[in-house]
Write an enzyme that holds these catalytic residues in place. Structure first.
Site, PDB file in Angstrom:
ATOM      1  N   ASP A 148       1.200  -1.379  -0.085  1.00 62.01           N
ATOM      2  CA  ASP A 148      -0.110   0.051   0.048  1.00 62.01           C
ATOM      3  C   ASP A 148       0.925   1.523  -0.068  1.00 62.01           C
ATOM      4  O   ASP A 148       2.059   1.463   0.412  1.00 62.01           O
ATOM      5  CB  ASP A 148      -0.306  -0.117   1.450  1.00 62.01           C
ATOM      6  CG  ASP A 148      -2.231   0.551   1.020  1.00 62.01           C
ATOM      7  OD1 ASP A 148      -1.919   1.926   0.640  1.00 62.01           O
ATOM      8  OD2 ASP A 148      -3.146   0.021   0.916  1.00 62.01           O
ATOM      9  N   HIS A 219      -3.080   3.452  -4.479  1.00 63.42           N
ATOM     10  CA  HIS A 219      -2.634   2.731  -3.588  1.00 63.42           C
ATOM     11  C   HIS A 219      -0.498   2.153  -3.936  1.00 63.42           C
ATOM     12  O   HIS A 219      -0.427   1.730  -3.464  1.00 63.42           O
ATOM     13  CB  HIS A 219      -3.019   1.750  -2.745  1.00 63.42           C
ATOM     14  CG  HIS A 219      -4.548   2.113  -2.253  1.00 63.42           C
ATOM     15  ND1 HIS A 219      -4.202   3.023  -1.072  1.00 63.42           N
ATOM     16  CD2 HIS A 219      -5.897   1.947  -2.254  1.00 63.42           C
ATOM     17  CE1 HIS A 219      -5.886   3.466  -1.064  1.00 63.42           C
ATOM     18  NE2 HIS A 219      -6.273   3.075  -1.533  1.00 63.42           N
ATOM     19  N   GLU A 294     -10.320   3.229  -4.454  1.00 58.65           N
ATOM     20  CA  GLU A 294      -9.410   4.231  -3.894  1.00 58.65           C
ATOM     21  C   GLU A 294      -8.039   4.454  -5.087  1.00 58.65           C
ATOM     22  O   GLU A 294      -7.554   5.689  -5.195  1.00 58.65           O
ATOM     23  CB  GLU A 294      -9.303   4.273  -2.863  1.00 58.65           C
ATOM     24  CG  GLU A 294     -10.890   4.708  -1.969  1.00 58.65           C
ATOM     25  CD  GLU A 294      -9.704   4.423  -0.161  1.00 58.65           C
ATOM     26  OE1 GLU A 294     -10.677   4.344   0.249  1.00 58.65           O
ATOM     27  OE2 GLU A 294      -8.834   3.940  -0.474  1.00 58.65           O
TER      28      GLU A 294
END
Ligand code: ACM
Ligand code: ZN
Length: 524
Positions: A148, A219, A294
């Site tokens: 991440d 990410h 996201e």
């Protein structure tokens, strides 16, 4: 009431006891290396292979003379032993096993727990403990979030900087999303490929498949810190120590702690395939999780490489660029016999291959996810309200997990068959060690197990609560910092709202402290 979590498919308590004496031995058709019991042909624990049982299913029959297990595979035999473990309470010094018959089988094929090791790194021994707890609960998928923004945690031989640079950040945000507080100092850790093989083997012995999650295209800040050419613009930025939040964003003028790799450069694509190739060598699971949630599109909008791919391939927009990017990965994985899993946002692309598996997590209902499952697409359910175990109990009490049903999240009754299963998520921005980790997963993991394993018709909150009370001796025996009832089931709405509000204002360890205090006072 049979004293067992998760509640079995069918069970019947009988009169009498089987007495475990000093000469207790097993006679088994399976190897079962984890069963540390002497073997003998006349052993009174008889374990038989019976191909009429499906995968992971078993029967357990305790009479005064003999304990008989039947199972179709090793996992089923082990699950029978896990049931016997709880019924007999052998570890607690008990020697009388109550007579009973159990016939048991799983409700879902996918019974998962996830762990985010990027935001905080727990290490090999903690992961093994996590796997042991899963095994006890008949959970069989460990979704391992290894990369991440705030840290890359797996060795990739072709790209050594991913761990040399990408696994270390120079500080860590504390005190919640609204905070600009930090702990100074390097924070890092990663798994070598040898470590990974050891853990994969450890899991496999316990019937647990490990599904790696390596996030693309978003990410990716840790990867970009190591190899800046992965991004649309080659900015030299360190691995972020902030997890995010609107206040730090405003105060500090930074908002790129979630960085996206370029979807338009062929060099990036090669990197993605190389990483996938090395990861696939380590994990035999027929699934690969690419994250995909996201994904900010602002860099892609300004990038000539990204825009050229959109134009050359007549793509509608940046959303479809992500679809195009995912389809290429999906094809690459297909060549290795693996299916692509992504968070439900990936379904926003109009051009995405329908064979993807979506993992439904968003707090808001998502029409795309619900359409996917209701038109034959495969889905894993991790709906926020029930399965986000990093959230406070103030926001999501234990009952939210126990009472879960996919039909409450848009899955039509006739399409429940498309649900591979359920999974609990443990994001670790504010989980910095074992005390808090335990609190967030215990007793939620027990409630999840009952959703994942048990037949819905057998579920009863009242009955579960009574069995959970009996189960607490195991938390104590295994030194698990479980949430006491007053924490896991905060009754008063106002109190609950207060806990959540304090959490949002930065008291990320409020429930930990409360739990410590209540335990000291002797609350269960
Ligand atoms: C997620 O929690 N962003 C998958
Ligand atoms: Zn680009």
């Amino acid at each position: 009431m049979i004293n067992l979590i998760p509640i079995p498919y069918k069970s019947e308590s009988k009169k009498g006891f089987f007495l475990i004496d000093d000469g207790f031995k097993a006679c088994s058709d399976f190897e079962l290396p984890l069963l540390k019991l002497e073997r003998a042909d006349d052993g009174r624990l008889v374990i038989k292979k019976d191909s009429s049982f499906g995968n992971e299913s078993y029967s357990l029959d305790v009479t005064e003379d003999c304990i008989t297990i039947k199972a179709g595979d090793e996992a089923g035999a082990y699950y029978a032993l896990q049931s016997l473990r709880q019924i007999s309470r052998y570890e607690l010094g008990k020697r009388k096993v109550p007579c009973c018959t159990i016939n048991d089988r799983p409700n879902y094929k996918w019974r998962g727990m996830q762990l985010d090791e990027s935001r905080h790194f727990f290490g090999k021994e903690e992961v093994k403990r996590y796997l042991d707890l899963m095994f006890m609960m008949k959970l069989n998928v460990f979704h391992w979030h290894l990369t991440d923004d705030q840290g890359w945690r797996v060795e990739i031989k072709k790209y050594p900087l991913l761990t040399e640079i990408g696994s270390v950040r120079s500080f860590t945000q504390i005190n919640g999303w609204g905070s600009t507080d930090i702990i100074e100092g390097e924070y890092g850790g990663y798994y070598t490929q040898e470590d990974i093989k050891e853990i994969v083997e450890y899991a496999s012995q316990r019937g647990i498949m490990i599904v790696p999650e390596i996030d693309f295209p978003a990410h990716c800040a840790a990867a970009i810190a190591a190899y800046p050419w992965l991004a649309c613009r080659e900015l030299n930025r360190p691995v972020p120590g902030y997890f995010g939040g609107i206040i730090p964003e405003k105060k500090l003028g930074i908002k790129d702690w979630n960085r996206t790799i370029c979807a338009g450069k062929e060099q990036t694509m090669e990197f993605v395939f190389d990483v996938i190739d090395e990861i696939c060598q380590l994990f035999p699971a027929p699934y690969f999780h690419i994250g995909g949630d996201e994904a900010p599109k602002d860099e892609w909008k300004k990038c000539p490489h990204c825009q050229k791919v959109i134009s050359d391939n007549h793509l509608k927009d940046e959303e479809d660029l992500q679809g195009w990017f995912n389809n290429r990965i999906l094809e690459h994985l297909k060549g290795k016999g693996k299916r692509l899993i992504g968070w439900n946002e990936i379904l926003a692309a109009g051009n995405l291959d329908k064979t993807v598996i979506a993992q439904y997590w968003t707090p808001q209902r998502d029409k795309n996810a619900e359409k996917h499952v209701n038109t034959g697409g495969s889905i894993i359910m991790s709906n926020h309200k029930s399965f986000y175990f990093d959230m406070t109990y103030g926001l999501y009490p234990l009952k939210n997990t126990y009472n879960y049903s996919p039909v409450n999240f848009g899955v039509n009754e006739e399409n429940v068959k498309n649900v591979l299963g359920v999974e609990g998520e443990v994001w670790t921005e504010w989980i910095d060690g074992r005390e808090k980790l335990d609190l967030m997963i215990a007793p939620r993991m027990q409630a999840l197990a009952e959703v994942a394993w048990s037949a819905p018709k057998n579920k009863s909150w009242k009955d579960f609560k009574a069995r959970l009370d009996n189960f607490k001796v195991y938390y104590k025996l295994l030194d698990i910092n479980y949430a006491v009832d007053a924490v896991s089931l905060p009754k008063n709405r106002i109190k609950r709202a207060k806990i959540q509000s304090k959490f949002m204002k930065g008291d990320t360890h409020l429930e930990v402290k409360l739990n410590r205090e209540l335990k000291r006072k002797g609350e269960q």
